[in-house]
Design an enzyme around this catalytic site. Structure first.
Site, PDB file in Angstrom:
ATOM      1  N   GLU A 120       7.635   2.365  -6.084  1.00 34.46           N
ATOM      2  CA  GLU A 120       7.690   1.839  -4.719  1.00 34.46           C
ATOM      3  C   GLU A 120       7.884   2.998  -3.759  1.00 34.46           C
ATOM      4  OE1 GLU A 120       6.957   0.030  -2.524  1.00 34.46           O
ATOM      5  OE2 GLU A 120       8.340  -1.623  -2.150  1.00 34.46           O
ATOM      6  N   ASP A 121       7.424   2.805  -2.525  1.00 37.41           N
ATOM      7  CA  ASP A 121       7.562   3.893  -1.551  1.00 37.41           C
ATOM      8  C   ASP A 121       9.021   4.097  -1.138  1.00 37.41           C
ATOM      9  OD1 ASP A 121       7.692   1.506  -0.105  1.00 37.41           O
ATOM     10  OD2 ASP A 121       6.271   2.122   1.444  1.00 37.41           O
ATOM     11  N   PHE A 153      13.602   5.787  10.579  1.00 36.26           N
ATOM     12  CA  PHE A 153      12.269   5.295  10.253  1.00 36.26           C
ATOM     13  C   PHE A 153      11.351   6.479   9.984  1.00 36.26           C
ATOM     14  CE2 PHE A 153       8.088   3.459  10.758  1.00 36.26           C
ATOM     15  CZ  PHE A 153       8.231   2.290  10.031  1.00 36.26           C
ATOM     16  N   ASP A 187       3.855   3.911   6.508  1.00 31.75           N
ATOM     17  CA  ASP A 187       3.135   3.697   7.767  1.00 31.75           C
ATOM     18  C   ASP A 187       4.045   3.251   8.889  1.00 31.75           C
ATOM     19  OD1 ASP A 187       3.563   1.053   6.514  1.00 31.75           O
ATOM     20  OD2 ASP A 187       2.347   0.301   8.176  1.00 31.75           O
ATOM     21  N   ASP A 197      14.825  -0.098   0.794  1.00 39.71           N
ATOM     22  CA  ASP A 197      15.587  -0.203   2.037  1.00 39.71           C
ATOM     23  C   ASP A 197      16.576  -1.372   1.908  1.00 39.71           C
ATOM     24  OD1 ASP A 197      16.463   0.066   4.630  1.00 39.71           O
ATOM     25  OD2 ASP A 197      14.683  -0.793   5.550  1.00 39.71           O
ATOM     26  N   ARG A 244      -0.195   6.962   7.186  1.00 39.44           N
ATOM     27  CA  ARG A 244      -0.045   6.947   5.722  1.00 39.44           C
ATOM     28  C   ARG A 244      -0.608   8.214   5.082  1.00 39.44           C
ATOM     29  NH1 ARG A 244       1.493   1.775   3.998  1.00 39.44           N
ATOM     30  NH2 ARG A 244       0.594   0.006   5.098  1.00 39.44           N
ATOM     31  N   LYS A 275      17.037   4.453   0.992  1.00 38.27           N
ATOM     32  CA  LYS A 275      17.958   4.441   2.131  1.00 38.27           C
ATOM     33  C   LYS A 275      19.167   3.632   1.700  1.00 38.27           C
ATOM     34  CE  LYS A 275      14.627   4.249   5.955  1.00 38.27           C
ATOM     35  NZ  LYS A 275      14.016   3.301   6.916  1.00 38.27           N
ATOM     36  N   LYS A 298       0.809  -1.193   0.000  1.00 32.56           N
ATOM     37  CA  LYS A 298       0.000   0.000   0.000  1.00 32.56           C
ATOM     38  C   LYS A 298       0.850   1.253   0.000  1.00 32.56           C
ATOM     39  CE  LYS A 298      -2.877  -2.350   3.380  1.00 32.56           C
ATOM     40  NZ  LYS A 298      -3.246  -2.287   4.820  1.00 32.56           N
ATOM     41  N   GLY A 299       2.114   1.108   0.396  1.00 36.29           N
ATOM     42  CA  GLY A 299       2.953   2.265   0.696  1.00 36.29           C
ATOM     43  C   GLY A 299       3.137   3.251  -0.439  1.00 36.29           C
TER      44      GLY A 299
HETATM   45  P1  IMP Z   1      12.906  -3.698   1.638  1.00 34.61           P
HETATM   46  O1  IMP Z   1      13.624  -2.781   0.683  1.00 34.61           O
HETATM   47  O2  IMP Z   1      12.668  -5.054   1.080  1.00 34.61           O
HETATM   48  O3  IMP Z   1      13.551  -3.718   2.978  1.00 34.61           O
HETATM   49  O4  IMP Z   1      11.435  -3.217   1.901  1.00 34.61           O
HETATM   50  C1  IMP Z   1      11.060  -1.924   1.855  1.00 34.61           C
HETATM   51  C2  IMP Z   1       9.700  -1.882   2.536  1.00 34.61           C
HETATM   52  O5  IMP Z   1       9.884  -1.775   3.951  1.00 34.61           O
HETATM   53  C3  IMP Z   1       8.960  -0.652   2.108  1.00 34.61           C
HETATM   54  O6  IMP Z   1       8.103  -0.908   1.018  1.00 34.61           O
HETATM   55  C4  IMP Z   1       8.227  -0.243   3.355  1.00 34.61           C
HETATM   56  O7  IMP Z   1       6.968  -0.889   3.403  1.00 34.61           O
HETATM   57  C5  IMP Z   1       9.075  -0.766   4.487  1.00 34.61           C
HETATM   58  N1  IMP Z   1       9.930   0.300   5.068  1.00 34.61           N
HETATM   59  C6  IMP Z   1      11.280   0.389   5.020  1.00 34.61           C
HETATM   60  N2  IMP Z   1      11.728   1.491   5.648  1.00 34.61           N
HETATM   61  C7  IMP Z   1      10.616   2.118   6.110  1.00 34.61           C
HETATM   62  C8  IMP Z   1      10.420   3.353   6.852  1.00 34.61           C
HETATM   63  O8  IMP Z   1      11.339   4.089   7.214  1.00 34.61           O
HETATM   64  N3  IMP Z   1       9.136   3.677   7.141  1.00 34.61           N
HETATM   65  C9  IMP Z   1       8.070   2.902   6.753  1.00 34.61           C
HETATM   66  N4  IMP Z   1       8.212   1.759   6.058  1.00 34.61           N
HETATM   67  C10 IMP Z   1       9.473   1.374   5.738  1.00 34.61           C
HETATM   68 MG    MG Z   2       5.120  -1.012   4.511  1.00 37.22          MG
END
Ligand code: IMP
Ligand code: MG
Length: 180
Positions: A97-98, A152, A159, A101, A165, A129, A42-43
């Site tokens: 994508e939001d 964060f 969220d 990370d 959100r 990040k 949803k992000g």
């Molecule tokens: P990754 O890159 O697989 O670790 O996943 C990224 C997902 O982790 C994002 O789509 C977010 O849903 C969540 N996420 C990572 N960092 C944050 C943050 O700082 N705030 C909120 N959600 C985050």
């Molecule tokens: Mg999320």
């Protein structure tokens, strides 16, 4: 400002301006390609809604929802909770994508979408990040709204426990807001 927000990292105006720039970049690269923009729910939904309106050419919308497998060892696999509805073979696809990370979820999504025979696949992440990347993940976003430090963040679609959100800006939560 919301009472649980300690600091606004990106204001509505900063976000709006950057989205306009990203729209121009995407138009330059995809203006004649009728790309499929995939929103990762949803992000990314808030970013997505603004981003597609900053893209002044034909495009199509698709939505995916994924969930990371919970567990002690991450295999980089994800569960597809909702898949795209149309055939992506031969299409130019951009994932919105939001935040990038660890990169695990997007890496798995990319692998999944590439197997559908897309003509091209790129990633447009609202936030990046760079310090968060998991060992062994080499994936990077092709378009990034803002690189941010390893904190964060919430708002503009992101969220904490499904809250915040709908904040129109990106903020850092007060430490006490994490307490149940
Ligand atoms: P990754 O890159 O697989 O670790 O996943 C990224 C997902 O982790 C994002 O789509 C977010 O849903 C969540 N996420 C990572 N960092 C944050 C943050 O700082 N705030 C909120 N959600 C985050
Ligand atoms: Mg999320």
């Amino acid at each position: 400002m919301h009472k649980n927000i300690q600091e606004i990292l990106l204001s509505e105006e900063q976000i709006r301006n950057r989205i306009r720039e990203l729209g121009v970049e995407l138009l330059r690269d995809y203006g004649d390609k009728n790309p499929v923009f995939i929103c990762i729910l949803k992000g990314a939904v808030v970013f997505y809604a603004d981003m597609i309106r900053a893209f002044d050419a034909h495009c199509e919308m698709e939505f995916m929802q994924i969930s990371s497998y919970q567990g002690t060892q991450s295999t980089g696999s994800v569960m597809i909770l909702q898949d795209v509805k149309q055939d992506l073979a031969g299409r130019h696809v951009v994932i919105l994508e939001d935040i990038l990370d660890t990169g695990r979820s997007l890496q798995a999504v990319c692998k999944y979408l590439e197997a559908k025979g897309v003509a091209s696949l790129k990633i447009c992440a609202f936030l990046d990040k760079p310090e968060g990347r998991a060992p062994g993940i080499t994936l990077e976003a092709d378009y990034v709204g803002f690189p941010i430090p390893n904190a964060f963040v919430v708002g503009y679609g992101l969220d904490y426990d499904e809250a915040y959100r709908n904040l129109p800006y990106l903020g850092i939560l007060k430490p006490e807001a994490y307490a149940k």
